[in-house]
Design a protein around this motif. Structure first.
Motif, mmCIF file in Angstrom:
data_model
loop_
_atom_site.group_PDB
_atom_site.id
_atom_site.type_symbol
_atom_site.label_atom_id
_atom_site.label_comp_id
_atom_site.label_asym_id
_atom_site.label_seq_id
_atom_site.Cartn_x
_atom_site.Cartn_y
_atom_site.Cartn_z
ATOM 1 N N ALA A 60 16.264 -6.698 9.750
ATOM 2 C CA ALA A 60 15.836 -5.984 8.536
ATOM 3 C C ALA A 60 14.542 -6.574 7.988
ATOM 4 C CB ALA A 60 16.938 -6.025 7.484
ATOM 5 N N ALA A 61 14.404 -7.886 8.064
ATOM 6 C CA ALA A 61 13.175 -8.530 7.587
ATOM 7 C C ALA A 61 11.980 -8.101 8.444
ATOM 8 C CB ALA A 61 13.325 -10.045 7.598
ATOM 9 N N ASP A 62 12.177 -8.049 9.770
ATOM 10 C CA ASP A 62 11.093 -7.595 10.646
ATOM 11 C C ASP A 62 10.712 -6.148 10.350
ATOM 12 O OD1 ASP A 62 10.875 -10.004 11.949
ATOM 13 O OD2 ASP A 62 12.099 -9.417 13.670
ATOM 14 N N GLU A 63 11.711 -5.286 10.169
ATOM 15 C CA GLU A 63 11.433 -3.882 9.872
ATOM 16 C C GLU A 63 10.722 -3.733 8.527
ATOM 17 O OE1 GLU A 63 15.195 -1.885 10.093
ATOM 18 O OE2 GLU A 63 15.345 -2.171 12.266
ATOM 19 N N THR A 64 11.099 -4.563 7.558
ATOM 20 C CA THR A 64 10.467 -4.505 6.241
ATOM 21 C C THR A 64 9.016 -4.961 6.320
ATOM 22 O OG1 THR A 64 12.601 -4.904 5.195
ATOM 23 C CG2 THR A 64 10.646 -5.281 3.844
ATOM 24 N N ARG A 65 8.768 -6.035 7.073
ATOM 25 C CA ARG A 65 7.388 -6.506 7.246
ATOM 26 C C ARG A 65 6.523 -5.446 7.921
ATOM 27 N NH1 ARG A 65 9.798 -11.639 7.764
ATOM 28 N NH2 ARG A 65 10.285 -11.319 9.952
ATOM 29 N N LEU A 66 7.080 -4.794 8.938
ATOM 30 C CA LEU A 66 6.342 -3.747 9.640
ATOM 31 C C LEU A 66 6.038 -2.573 8.702
ATOM 32 C CD1 LEU A 66 5.190 -2.740 12.330
ATOM 33 C CD2 LEU A 66 7.451 -1.805 12.840
ATOM 34 N N ALA A 67 7.024 -2.180 7.915
ATOM 35 C CA ALA A 67 6.823 -1.079 6.972
ATOM 36 C C ALA A 67 5.771 -1.446 5.925
ATOM 37 C CB ALA A 67 8.139 -0.705 6.294
ATOM 38 N N LEU A 68 5.797 -2.683 5.458
ATOM 39 C CA LEU A 68 4.789 -3.124 4.493
ATOM 40 C C LEU A 68 3.404 -3.101 5.119
ATOM 41 C CD1 LEU A 68 3.955 -4.278 1.766
ATOM 42 C CD2 LEU A 68 4.466 -6.556 2.667
ATOM 43 N N GLY A 69 3.301 -3.572 6.348
ATOM 44 C CA GLY A 69 2.008 -3.547 7.041
ATOM 45 C C GLY A 69 1.465 -2.137 7.188
ATOM 46 N N ARG A 70 2.347 -1.211 7.516
ATOM 47 C CA ARG A 70 1.916 0.183 7.646
ATOM 48 C C ARG A 70 1.467 0.744 6.298
ATOM 49 N NH1 ARG A 70 6.737 2.014 11.721
ATOM 50 N NH2 ARG A 70 5.727 1.256 13.621
ATOM 51 N N GLN A 71 2.219 0.409 5.262
ATOM 52 C CA GLN A 71 1.856 0.888 3.924
ATOM 53 C C GLN A 71 0.490 0.344 3.520
ATOM 54 O OE1 GLN A 71 4.573 -0.231 0.813
ATOM 55 N NE2 GLN A 71 3.465 0.906 -0.749
ATOM 56 N N LEU A 72 0.270 -0.931 3.732
ATOM 57 C CA LEU A 72 -1.017 -1.534 3.368
ATOM 58 C C LEU A 72 -2.161 -0.949 4.192
ATOM 59 C CD1 LEU A 72 0.059 -5.260 2.924
ATOM 60 C CD2 LEU A 72 -0.460 -3.584 1.140
ATOM 61 N N ALA A 73 -1.901 -0.682 5.469
ATOM 62 C CA ALA A 73 -2.936 -0.101 6.325
ATOM 63 C C ALA A 73 -3.335 1.283 5.825
ATOM 64 C CB ALA A 73 -2.449 -0.038 7.767
ATOM 65 N N VAL A 74 -2.352 2.092 5.468
ATOM 66 C CA VAL A 74 -2.649 3.435 4.965
ATOM 67 C C VAL A 74 -3.411 3.341 3.645
ATOM 68 C CG1 VAL A 74 -1.600 5.549 4.051
ATOM 69 C CG2 VAL A 74 -0.737 4.545 6.162
ATOM 70 N N GLU A 75 -3.021 2.413 2.791
ATOM 71 C CA GLU A 75 -3.729 2.247 1.517
ATOM 72 C C GLU A 75 -5.183 1.846 1.752
ATOM 73 O OE1 GLU A 75 -1.482 -0.542 -0.786
ATOM 74 O OE2 GLU A 75 0.149 0.870 -1.138
ATOM 75 N N ARG A 76 -5.419 0.953 2.696
ATOM 76 C CA ARG A 76 -6.792 0.522 2.973
ATOM 77 C C ARG A 76 -7.629 1.653 3.544
ATOM 78 N NH1 ARG A 76 -5.040 -5.230 5.265
ATOM 79 N NH2 ARG A 76 -4.840 -6.284 3.257
ATOM 80 N N ILE A 77 -7.017 2.468 4.391
ATOM 81 C CA ILE A 77 -7.740 3.621 4.931
ATOM 82 C C ILE A 77 -8.112 4.559 3.785
ATOM 83 C CG2 ILE A 77 -7.504 5.707 6.331
ATOM 84 C CD1 ILE A 77 -5.765 4.012 8.249
ATOM 85 N N GLY A 78 -7.178 4.744 2.854
ATOM 86 C CA GLY A 78 -7.453 5.604 1.703
ATOM 87 C C GLY A 78 -8.572 5.065 0.841
ATOM 88 N N GLU A 79 -8.646 3.756 0.695
ATOM 89 C CA GLU A 79 -9.715 3.156 -0.106
ATOM 90 C C GLU A 79 -11.070 3.351 0.565
ATOM 91 O OE1 GLU A 79 -8.556 -0.904 -0.611
ATOM 92 O OE2 GLU A 79 -6.913 -0.390 -1.977
ATOM 93 N N ARG A 80 -11.108 3.293 1.870
ATOM 94 C CA ARG A 80 -12.370 3.460 2.599
ATOM 95 C C ARG A 80 -12.855 4.906 2.553
ATOM 96 N NH1 ARG A 80 -11.103 -0.008 8.032
ATOM 97 N NH2 ARG A 80 -10.932 -2.019 6.995
ATOM 98 N N ARG A 81 -11.920 5.837 2.440
ATOM 99 C CA ARG A 81 -12.290 7.252 2.477
ATOM 100 C C ARG A 81 -12.671 7.806 1.114
ATOM 101 N NH1 ARG A 81 -10.930 11.237 6.080
ATOM 102 N NH2 ARG A 81 -11.395 10.404 8.081
#
Length: 116
Positions: free
Chosen positions: A89-110
């Motif tokens: 569950a911790a690994d899945e949560t870390r992965l989900a957080l990473g994906r969320q942060l990546a999408v947020e950063r893409i949104g900031e660049r756009r």
């Protein structure tokens, strides 16, 4: 360009929802593990009645320890399996957080440049 922003906003929203779900599961798995740890701690030998003869006290303690040893073995097996679930569950949560942060950063660049 607006369609891309809308899709990206929906993607960010979904990523946040996935992260929230994974974080809730992690909390539940950790709570279940903590409950098993408390059960182990509760198996500490209880105090015996001092008014009883020494032999009865020892027989009582031996009987309890025999039962508690078997119970500890059961709980330890469950605890090991639960610890694995917590780590997953911790690994899945870390992965989900990473994906969320990546999408947020893409949104900031756009975002279009701000005019001052």
């Amino acid at each position: 360009m607006t369609a891309d922003r809308d899709r990206l906003a929906r993607l960010a929203e979904m990523a946040a929802m996935v992260f929230d779900a994974k974080a809730r599961r992690l909390q539940q798995e950790n709570a279940a593990r903590d409950a098993l740890r408390r059960q182990l701690a509760d198996l500490a030998a209880p105090a015996t009645d001092d008014s009883l003869p020494w032999t009865v006290q020892q027989m009582t303690r031996f009987g309890y320890e025999t039962w508690a040893t078997a119970r500890r073995a059961e709980i330890n097996l469950k605890l090991a399996a639960q610890t694995v679930e917590c780590l997953k569950a911790a690994d899945e949560t870390r992965l989900a957080l990473g994906r969320q942060l990546a999408v947020e950063r893409i949104g900031e660049r756009r975002k279009p440049p701000q005019l001052s």
